[in-house]
Enzyme design. Structure first.
Site, mmCIF file in Angstrom:
data_model
loop_
_atom_site.group_PDB
_atom_site.id
_atom_site.type_symbol
_atom_site.label_atom_id
_atom_site.label_comp_id
_atom_site.label_asym_id
_atom_site.label_seq_id
_atom_site.Cartn_x
_atom_site.Cartn_y
_atom_site.Cartn_z
ATOM 1 N N GLY A 51 -4.658 20.301 9.697
ATOM 2 C CA GLY A 51 -5.632 19.217 9.651
ATOM 3 C C GLY A 51 -7.001 19.766 9.974
ATOM 4 O O GLY A 51 -7.122 20.852 10.535
ATOM 5 N N CYS A 78 -0.461 25.450 11.750
ATOM 6 C CA CYS A 78 -1.902 25.489 12.007
ATOM 7 C C CYS A 78 -2.271 24.445 13.074
ATOM 8 O O CYS A 78 -1.876 24.575 14.220
ATOM 9 C CB CYS A 78 -2.650 25.302 10.691
ATOM 10 S SG CYS A 78 -4.403 25.711 10.806
ATOM 11 N N TYR A 79 -3.000 23.402 12.703
ATOM 12 C CA TYR A 79 -3.327 22.337 13.669
ATOM 13 C C TYR A 79 -2.063 21.828 14.360
ATOM 14 O O TYR A 79 -2.042 21.575 15.561
ATOM 15 C CB TYR A 79 -4.007 21.199 12.909
ATOM 16 C CG TYR A 79 -4.461 20.015 13.748
ATOM 17 C CD1 TYR A 79 -5.706 20.022 14.366
ATOM 18 C CD2 TYR A 79 -3.650 18.891 13.889
ATOM 19 C CE1 TYR A 79 -6.129 18.930 15.118
ATOM 20 C CE2 TYR A 79 -4.068 17.794 14.638
ATOM 21 C CZ TYR A 79 -5.308 17.823 15.250
ATOM 22 O OH TYR A 79 -5.720 16.742 15.990
ATOM 23 N N HIS A 165 -0.323 29.292 6.874
ATOM 24 C CA HIS A 165 0.207 28.209 6.034
ATOM 25 C C HIS A 165 1.359 28.697 5.149
ATOM 26 O O HIS A 165 1.116 29.307 4.111
ATOM 27 C CB HIS A 165 -0.915 27.638 5.158
ATOM 28 C CG HIS A 165 -1.914 26.864 5.965
ATOM 29 N ND1 HIS A 165 -1.811 25.512 6.167
ATOM 30 C CD2 HIS A 165 -2.998 27.270 6.657
ATOM 31 C CE1 HIS A 165 -2.807 25.103 6.943
ATOM 32 N NE2 HIS A 165 -3.546 26.148 7.253
ATOM 33 N N GLU A 167 3.172 26.972 3.285
ATOM 34 C CA GLU A 167 3.352 26.137 2.086
ATOM 35 C C GLU A 167 2.546 26.624 0.891
ATOM 36 O O GLU A 167 2.813 26.214 -0.232
ATOM 37 C CB GLU A 167 2.986 24.671 2.415
ATOM 38 C CG GLU A 167 1.503 24.383 2.676
ATOM 39 C CD GLU A 167 1.057 24.637 4.108
ATOM 40 O OE1 GLU A 167 1.765 25.389 4.825
ATOM 41 O OE2 GLU A 167 0.008 24.117 4.519
ATOM 42 N N SER A 219 4.374 4.223 -23.028
ATOM 43 C CA SER A 219 3.061 4.682 -23.486
ATOM 44 C C SER A 219 3.189 5.976 -24.272
ATOM 45 O O SER A 219 2.216 6.450 -24.837
ATOM 46 C CB SER A 219 2.170 4.927 -22.276
ATOM 47 O OG SER A 219 2.660 6.042 -21.558
ATOM 48 N N GLY A 220 4.370 6.567 -24.257
ATOM 49 C CA GLY A 220 4.513 7.887 -24.859
ATOM 50 C C GLY A 220 4.362 8.974 -23.813
ATOM 51 O O GLY A 220 4.657 10.136 -24.061
ATOM 52 N N GLY A 221 3.885 8.603 -22.628
ATOM 53 C CA GLY A 221 3.722 9.579 -21.552
ATOM 54 C C GLY A 221 5.045 9.858 -20.836
ATOM 55 O O GLY A 221 6.033 9.155 -21.046
ATOM 56 N N VAL A 222 5.011 10.901 -19.979
ATOM 57 C CA VAL A 222 6.234 11.328 -19.292
ATOM 58 C C VAL A 222 6.758 10.238 -18.360
ATOM 59 O O VAL A 222 7.953 9.926 -18.364
ATOM 60 C CB VAL A 222 5.949 12.555 -18.402
ATOM 61 C CG1 VAL A 222 7.240 13.132 -17.848
ATOM 62 C CG2 VAL A 222 5.168 13.589 -19.137
ATOM 63 N N ASP A 223 5.867 9.661 -17.549
ATOM 64 C CA ASP A 223 6.351 8.782 -16.496
ATOM 65 C C ASP A 223 7.046 7.547 -17.054
ATOM 66 O O ASP A 223 8.152 7.208 -16.645
ATOM 67 C CB ASP A 223 5.196 8.358 -15.571
ATOM 68 C CG ASP A 223 4.477 9.565 -15.005
ATOM 69 O OD1 ASP A 223 5.067 10.660 -15.032
ATOM 70 O OD2 ASP A 223 3.331 9.418 -14.547
ATOM 71 N N SER A 225 8.354 7.153 -19.964
ATOM 72 C CA SER A 225 9.573 7.522 -20.692
ATOM 73 C C SER A 225 10.727 7.777 -19.721
ATOM 74 O O SER A 225 11.860 7.385 -19.976
ATOM 75 C CB SER A 225 9.362 8.796 -21.509
ATOM 76 O OG SER A 225 8.243 8.650 -22.319
ATOM 77 N N LYS A 365 5.379 14.764 -9.608
ATOM 78 C CA LYS A 365 5.367 14.907 -11.074
ATOM 79 C C LYS A 365 6.399 15.934 -11.577
ATOM 80 O O LYS A 365 7.106 15.684 -12.551
ATOM 81 C CB LYS A 365 3.971 15.339 -11.520
ATOM 82 C CG LYS A 365 3.764 15.300 -13.002
ATOM 83 C CD LYS A 365 3.315 13.926 -13.417
ATOM 84 C CE LYS A 365 3.053 13.825 -14.899
ATOM 85 N NZ LYS A 365 2.555 12.473 -15.225
#
Ligand code: XMP
Length: 509
Positions: A51, A78-79, A165, A167, A219-223, A225, A365
């Site tokens: 943070g 870290c923090y 870090h 990550e 919409s044709g988008g990934v989500d 679909s 995603k």
């Protein structure tokens, strides 16, 4: 489950993703979640994020102090490490050197946390403050040249700290460290697999929906679909899908959604052809925000009308993802809302009168893509570039007219085709053509032309909040330009957009 307590870190989501890559479910929660609530959530371990504050600063974010007595393993990053050490009596103050970037780390006394990590490796540091003494409670596990306590462990409790870090990908063995923490130290078995997550979700959806009908906008988008595919798996023909063809879609897009749909789902599909309506309302409009408003409102009207024609529909499914949930502050346990501009075009308002179903709200995603593949959606669909709700209208600068949209569509299809042929489609995260609102002079044979200009945009990005212009090889740019100028009538010039975001945006409007 592992909980990440978020102290305002830029990388809290990254921590959660890295933990999930270990097949351990992980959620991000607010930093001051009470121990009572934490007990209810029953996590196997807690990770305290980094943070921007100083632990000793006034008003700095602090956890419920009782978390350190919970007897649940804790990893402070870290923090988070500074908080953990300070809670046990160590002093934290500004270090002699601020440390940013790659640093060599030497393991002194590894133990479980450092199992499989070489004695010397590169870690990513980003801190001004540091822990100055180990009090009576900690041992140093690793050091760097300027930070004697780069990693620490409590003598008797399962409290660990990393000043660097793990990550971020620059930390060479970060995944191993997080894996050791969640699996060996917290005892998570690593059973969180997409196939099982799908099974669980399918059962939850069946229970929730009962005999009712669910509407899903495509919409044709990934989500959208993936939402449809998951619902189809769960409730089959109780699913109705609506595709609004607003005349602002890419070349062949509506058709490819319909084909993909018919190949995969044997259920009710409503395609609403609304091109004329949209183009009529957009006639003469050049201001980008007005275009967005008109399209957003019309979309809701058209969608609502179609949805109302479907009898017994009770639920509306939406492709809300985990980052949206975290960032909107919608989760009562989640970190407080961060200020962020939200594009809301192409979305539906809550007051449409349906109960909302958001089956992707726990997923990132990349996990949505994995789910799509697991549900047998075609790769082209799963890896499709994002497309804005207002569609080609915001790439057709100036007035949106049918023939201008046609020019843009043809040019756009060439851009995508050449990038795909060059094997760059996936690496480029978003690419498209833009039709500029100006003409330029050219020469064709002996004649002077005064024709349209196409700009080509291609960007590399992870989160679409920042983006670099993509270094498309000259040969590929050359082919794109030649094909557009030779084949798209009315275009005599092609330019390549070499601006990054910020300060530019990805779209031109
Ligand atoms: P910008 O242009 O802001 O775009 O850098 C970031 C990402 O958002 C998409 N975008 C939109 N998506 N409605 C949407 O649904 C919109 O009005 C809109 N404007 C931009 C853009 O395509 C990129 O992926």
């Amino acid at each position: 489950v592992i909980l990440v307590l978020d102290f305002g870190s830029q990388t809290a989501q990254l921590i959660a993703r890295r933990v999930r890559e270990q097949h351990v479910f992980c959620q991000i929660v607010r930093h001051d979640l009470t121990v009572e609530r934490i007990r209810e959530l029953n996590p196997r371990g807690l990770i305290l994020s980094g943070g921007p504050a100083s632990v000793y600063g006034e008003n700095s974010p602090q956890p419920d102090p009782a978390i350190f007595d919970l007897e649940i393993p804790i990893l402070g990053i870290c923090y988070g490490m500074q908080l953990a050490c300070r809670s046990q009596g160590s002093e934290v103050s500004p270090g002699q050197h601020r440390e940013f970037g790659r640093t060599a780390c030497h393991v002194v006394e590894g133990g479980d946390l450092f199992a499989g990590v070489p004695e010397e490796s590169i870690v990513w540091m980003s801190h001004g403050d540091q822990v100055q003494d180990l009090s009576d409670h900690f041992t140093a596990l690793a050091t760097t040249d300027t930070c004697p306590f780069a990693a620490v462990k409590h003598h008797t409790r399962e409290i660990y700290g990393l000043q660097f870090h793990p990550e971020v990908t620059h930390t060479e063995h970060g995944g191993t460290l997080l894996g050791n923490f969640v699996r060996t130290i917290c005892g998570c078995t690593g059973g969180w697999r997409m196939s099982e997550f799908i099974q669980q979700e399918v059962e939850l959806l069946r229970e929730r929906v009962g005999n009712n009908r669910v509407i899903c906008g495509l919409s044709g988008g990934v989500d959208s679909s993936v939402v449809a595919a998951l619902l189809y798996e769960a409730i089959g023909s109780q699913l109705s899908c609506i595709l609004v063809d607003n005349g602002l879609l890419r070349a062949g897009e509506a058709e490819s959604v319909v084909t993909c749909f018919q190949d995969h789902f044997k259920t009710d599909l409503h395609v609403v052809r609304a091109e004329e309506l949209f183009l009529k309302e957009l006639a003469g409009v050049t201001d980008p925000q007005r275009k967005r408003k008109i399209i957003g409102k019309l979309f809701i009207d058209v969608f609502r009308k179609e949805a109302e024609s479907i009898p017994d529909a009770t639920f509306l499914a939406q492709g809300t993802l985990y980052p949206d949930v975290i960032e909107s502050g919608a989760d009562p346990d989640g970190p407080a809302a961060t200020i962020k501009a939200h594009h809301n075009v192409g979305g539906l308002p809550a007051e449409l009168g349906f109960e909302l179903i958001e089956p992707l709200r726990d997923l990132f995603k990349d996990e949505v893509r994995a789910m799509g593949l697991e549900l047998n959606l075609p790769e082209e669909m799963v890896w499709r570039h994002p497309f804005p709700g207002p569609g080609l209208a915001v790439r057709c600068l100036g007035e949106v007219r049918k023939e201008r949209l046609e020019t843009l569509r043809e040019a756009d299809a060439i851009v995508i085709d050449e990038l795909t042929k060059a094997g760059l489609y996936r690496e480029v995260r978003q690419a498209f053509a833009v039709l500029l609102p100006i003409q330029s002079v050219g020469v064709m044979g002996d004649d002077r032309t005064y024709d349209d200009v196409i700009a080509v945009r291609a960007v590399a990005t992870d989160d679409f909040m920042t983006a670099d212009w993509f270094h498309v090889p000259y040969e590929v740019l050359g082919r794109i330009s030649t094909r557009i100028i030779n084949n798209v009538r009315g275009v005599n010039r092609v330019t390549y957009d070499i601006s990054s975001k910020p300060p530019s945006t990805i779209e031109w409007e």
